[in-house]
Write a protein that holds these residues in place. Structure first.
Motif, PDB file in Angstrom:
ATOM      1  N   VAL A 214      24.149  17.870  24.558  1.00 37.13           N
ATOM      2  CA  VAL A 214      25.185  17.729  25.581  1.00 37.13           C
ATOM      3  C   VAL A 214      25.369  19.076  26.285  1.00 37.13           C
ATOM      4  O   VAL A 214      25.397  19.141  27.517  1.00 37.13           O
ATOM      5  CB  VAL A 214      26.512  17.226  24.975  1.00 37.13           C
ATOM      6  N   GLY A 215      25.497  20.149  25.522  1.00 36.20           N
ATOM      7  CA  GLY A 215      25.621  21.480  26.114  1.00 36.20           C
ATOM      8  C   GLY A 215      24.389  21.857  26.923  1.00 36.20           C
ATOM      9  O   GLY A 215      24.496  22.485  27.982  1.00 36.20           O
TER      10      GLY A 215
ATOM     11  N   LEU B  59      22.309  19.759  28.511  1.00 37.70           N
ATOM     12  CA  LEU B  59      22.383  19.020  29.778  1.00 37.70           C
ATOM     13  C   LEU B  59      23.459  19.572  30.699  1.00 37.70           C
ATOM     14  O   LEU B  59      23.230  19.729  31.905  1.00 37.70           O
ATOM     15  CB  LEU B  59      22.675  17.540  29.512  1.00 37.70           C
ATOM     16  N   SER B  60      24.629  19.853  30.148  1.00 43.45           N
ATOM     17  CA  SER B  60      25.738  20.381  30.954  1.00 43.45           C
ATOM     18  C   SER B  60      25.349  21.694  31.620  1.00 43.45           C
ATOM     19  O   SER B  60      25.659  21.916  32.796  1.00 43.45           O
ATOM     20  CB  SER B  60      26.976  20.615  30.084  1.00 43.45           C
ATOM     21  N   THR B  61      24.663  22.549  30.872  1.00 43.98           N
ATOM     22  CA  THR B  61      24.283  23.854  31.412  1.00 43.98           C
ATOM     23  C   THR B  61      23.186  23.709  32.453  1.00 43.98           C
ATOM     24  O   THR B  61      23.210  24.399  33.483  1.00 43.98           O
ATOM     25  CB  THR B  61      23.878  24.806  30.278  1.00 43.98           C
TER      26      THR B  61
ATOM     27  N   ASN C 203      22.855  21.171  34.376  1.00 44.07           N
ATOM     28  CA  ASN C 203      23.601  20.662  35.519  1.00 44.07           C
ATOM     29  C   ASN C 203      24.378  21.793  36.208  1.00 44.07           C
ATOM     30  O   ASN C 203      24.407  21.882  37.435  1.00 44.07           O
ATOM     31  CB  ASN C 203      24.551  19.549  35.069  1.00 44.07           C
ATOM     32  N   GLU C 204      24.961  22.657  35.423  1.00 44.01           N
ATOM     33  CA  GLU C 204      25.746  23.782  35.944  1.00 44.01           C
ATOM     34  C   GLU C 204      24.898  24.718  36.815  1.00 44.01           C
ATOM     35  O   GLU C 204      25.386  25.235  37.822  1.00 44.01           O
ATOM     36  CB  GLU C 204      26.345  24.559  34.773  1.00 44.01           C
TER      37      GLU C 204
ATOM     38  N   GLU D 277      28.662  12.076  28.030  1.00 44.98           N
ATOM     39  CA  GLU D 277      29.341  13.164  27.317  1.00 44.98           C
ATOM     40  C   GLU D 277      29.266  14.477  28.096  1.00 44.98           C
ATOM     41  O   GLU D 277      30.181  15.294  28.038  1.00 44.98           O
ATOM     42  CB  GLU D 277      28.740  13.350  25.931  1.00 44.98           C
ATOM     43  N   ALA D 278      28.153  14.681  28.799  1.00 44.63           N
ATOM     44  CA  ALA D 278      27.979  15.904  29.586  1.00 44.63           C
ATOM     45  C   ALA D 278      28.676  15.787  30.953  1.00 44.63           C
ATOM     46  O   ALA D 278      28.634  16.722  31.742  1.00 44.63           O
ATOM     47  CB  ALA D 278      26.488  16.200  29.768  1.00 44.63           C
ATOM     48  N   ASN D 279      29.284  14.634  31.191  1.00 45.54           N
ATOM     49  CA  ASN D 279      29.996  14.374  32.449  1.00 45.54           C
ATOM     50  C   ASN D 279      29.061  14.494  33.669  1.00 45.54           C
ATOM     51  O   ASN D 279      29.421  15.093  34.676  1.00 45.54           O
ATOM     52  CB  ASN D 279      31.210  15.290  32.595  1.00 45.54           C
ATOM     53  N   ILE D 280      27.868  13.909  33.510  1.00 44.59           N
ATOM     54  CA  ILE D 280      26.870  13.918  34.594  1.00 44.59           C
ATOM     55  C   ILE D 280      26.670  12.474  35.042  1.00 44.59           C
ATOM     56  O   ILE D 280      26.344  11.604  34.223  1.00 44.59           O
ATOM     57  CB  ILE D 280      25.534  14.518  34.121  1.00 44.59           C
TER      58      ILE D 280
END
Length: 172
Positions: free
Chosen positions: A120-121, A123-125, A127-128, A167-170
């Protein structure tokens, strides 16, 4: 290293003539390096250095959560890269109960099911930093899929990846 750089540059030049990109991937597990006199690129720093030396606009990297974890890399390390260098993302998890130094490249779990690698982190990163390219699961010999049909594996993979994206809000 000079020979690798020359060969990668030659391949990249040919691919560029056809509008294609070349994604390089480092292989993180220590078990992959053991027993070799000259270890090759095995971490994010090394792959970024290799890409810089190749110096072709269409050469980037495959971002792999398993390899980042097993190479000792951190999620925050992703923030140091230009999103244009990321060509594809692989997600998987390590086998619980086996030390990081004993993890094997071809023995991974479905992403998120081992509960160790922070997919999740990851993917989130990605995306960031602006990555919006393809993402795929990359388990190999894993217990979750050994008794399943191909259709069941596809459904399970879709469900796991969908959950990770949520979960990653994507949005996907």
């Amino acid at each position: 290293m000079k020979q690798h750089i020359s060969r990668i540059r030659s391949a990249a030049t040919i691919l560029d003539d056809y509008g294609q990109r070349l994604g390089l991937e480092f292989v993180g597990p220590k078990t992959f390096r053991d027993g070799h006199l000259y270890p090759f690129v095995f971490d994010l720093k090394g792959i970024l250095s290799l890409i810089k030396e190749v110096n072709c606009r269409n050469v980037g990297m495959i971002m792999d959560s398993f390899h980042l974890y097993t190479s000792g890399g951190k999620i925050d390390d992703i923030k140091t890269i230009d999103c244009n260098l990321a060509i594809h993302a692989h997600l998987s998890d390590i086998i619980p109960g086996i030390s990081i130094d004993q993890q094997m490249d071809r023995n991974r779990r479905m992403p998120h099911l081992g509960g160790i690698v922070d997919n999740v982190g990851f993917l989130s990163t990605l995306n960031e930093i602006g990555y919006d390219g393809p993402v795929s699961a990359e388990p190999f010999a894993c217990e979750e899929t050994s008794a399943l049909s191909n259709d069941e594996i596809a459904i399970q993979t879709f469900d796991i990846l969908s959950g990770l994206f949520r979960e990653a809000n994507i949005k996907f």
